[in-house]
Design an enzyme around this catalytic site. Sequence first.
Site, PDB file in Angstrom:
ATOM      1  N   CYS A  91     -35.565  34.857  75.729  1.00  9.95           N
ATOM      2  CA  CYS A  91     -36.662  34.226  76.020  1.00  9.95           C
ATOM      3  C   CYS A  91     -37.590  33.784  74.940  1.00  9.95           C
ATOM      4  CB  CYS A  91     -37.644  35.208  77.071  1.00  9.95           C
ATOM      5  SG  CYS A  91     -36.700  35.826  78.401  1.00  9.95           S
ATOM      6  N   ASN A 145     -32.951  30.070  78.721  1.00  6.74           N
ATOM      7  CA  ASN A 145     -31.462  30.421  78.464  1.00  6.74           C
ATOM      8  C   ASN A 145     -30.650  30.691  79.628  1.00  6.74           C
ATOM      9  OD1 ASN A 145     -33.652  33.387  78.050  1.00  6.74           O
ATOM     10  ND2 ASN A 145     -31.948  33.595  79.619  1.00  6.74           N
ATOM     11  N   ASP A 167     -36.972  30.556  83.974  1.00  4.23           N
ATOM     12  CA  ASP A 167     -36.855  31.873  83.210  1.00  4.23           C
ATOM     13  C   ASP A 167     -35.298  32.279  83.470  1.00  4.23           C
ATOM     14  OD1 ASP A 167     -37.014  33.883  81.375  1.00  4.23           O
ATOM     15  OD2 ASP A 167     -38.860  34.816  82.201  1.00  4.23           O
TER      16      ASP A 167
HETATM   17 CA   LIG Z   1     -35.533  33.796  79.620  1.00  3.48          CA
END
Ligand SMILES: [Ca+2]
Length: 556
Positions: A94, A330, A58
Amino acid sequence: MPLRAVPASGRPRRGGVLRSPTAPGLRLLLLGACLCAWPRGSEAAGARRPNVVLILTDDQDDLLGGMTPLKKTKALIADMGMSFSSAYVPSPLCCPSRASILTGKYPHNHHVVNNTLEGNCSSKLWQKIQEPYTFPAILRSMCGYQTFFAGKYLNEYGALDAGGVEHVPPGWSYWYALEKNSKYYNYTLSVNGKARKHGENYSLDYLTDVLANVSLDFLDYKSNSEPFFMMISTPAPHSPWIAAPQYQKSFQNVSAPRNSNFNIHGKNKHWLIRQAKTPMTNSSIQFLDEAFRKRWQTLLSVDDLVEKLIRRLDFHGELNNTFIFYTSDNGYHTGQFSLPIDKRQLYEFDIKVPLLVRGPGIKANQTNQMLIANIDLGPTILDIAGYDLNKTQMDGRSLLPLMRGTSNVTWRSDVLVEYQGEGYNGSDPTCPAMGPGVSQCFPDCVCEDAYNNTYACVRTMSKSWNLQYCEFDDQEVFVEVYNLTADPHQIDNIAKTIDPELLGKMNYRLMMLQSCSGPTCRTPGVFDPGYRFDPRLMFSSQVGSIRTRRFLKPSL
Ligand SMILES: [Ca+2]
């Protein structure tokens, strides 16, 4: 309390049994089960269908050294297989990015535009329209894979207005999903639809380790008669960046990279970048350096997870028959263009991610430079399972020919990036200079998102071109263009000086990609000399909704 790999259908058992499907789409899929074209007779001849593992982190950047702390992951995945050096996300946020992974679609086709329920993140509409057709749902219903999920799913997963944690998406045989956004302690997991709360005891509750343990349990207890797909989605290195105790003193001498776009004013960029304070305050710099260190510290537990997982796959004799993908949802920035910390911008640091894979038929130590987007992961994994991609409406393409080193693969030259900005309507007494409509104003009241931070870009890579072209949906109708060969840190916006014919081509290509759906998104770009665009193909599924742009020339 140890987590046992309990199938979503109830008590532990050998062999993952599909839960009773509730979604009508899944029922339709099940009517045509066993549609994966694994060569007939090959299993009887001793060949086993490959397993697949997808590890998703993440907010892990690629450009600012995000992979540096993961030495074991590099040795066990990258050095044993292929690294994609031009892997992008179709949205640097996200929930839209994760929705793109699951559906294989660009945001304009899956309609998840931001991290809110209103923005379709894990909403009822998403559950009805998209979720039954994700690639794990197809893997489970059409190809007979056991499917296992552990970790962060979509940011609004578990919201009461969208079914709470009782909602288990179709297609998952085993479901250990985090309620809402990334946390390290004091969170709730949906264990096959039942809430399980965790506290703050490191040995019992540290989420990255819990995900590792439950994944190992799955490998110990799964059925041996079906292939499996595992998706393990870690909180690291997302905020609040809480490292495991043994790693909290790591990287004490590390600072965020001072590359050539660090702490400079983005003078020719859109208004949100121009309002950033240059030079940044000392407190902002201290904050982002500390964030940078903590992000790396949290990744050390991911490195441990990868090592444990691969050892256990090896112990069970599955390693050589398993594809293992590693990527992030990302990128991230720390001080670029004087933006302290965030990820919602169009630049390479936010849209480029690591992508590694090892598996059967992939030679060691390969680097592939082709232009990749995370919408390719679903098609690739379905291709591995033998599913005919022409039966899907996915926008991505299978990477399998690239992974196997197939020669003469005609590949794309363009990918699309789409982002819809988010603003906050209230006021903030600690940040009085900024009016309503902006958000992410932290630290030191530098705001990093706004309602009109809404843009679409085409990222082009070919033999002749290495460009990015972006249009903003703001009052200025702002355009940014970068020549990544001459200017890899995207300091000079060349929208005013670039050849108008080339600008027109980029505008046209962007328009085409924003209107594409399924097969029409998979076409090579306009810069491929062999490419002949057929507008009938492009608009075949878009009758009556051909998009028109508000402008043809940039306004700076
Ligand atoms: Ca993210």
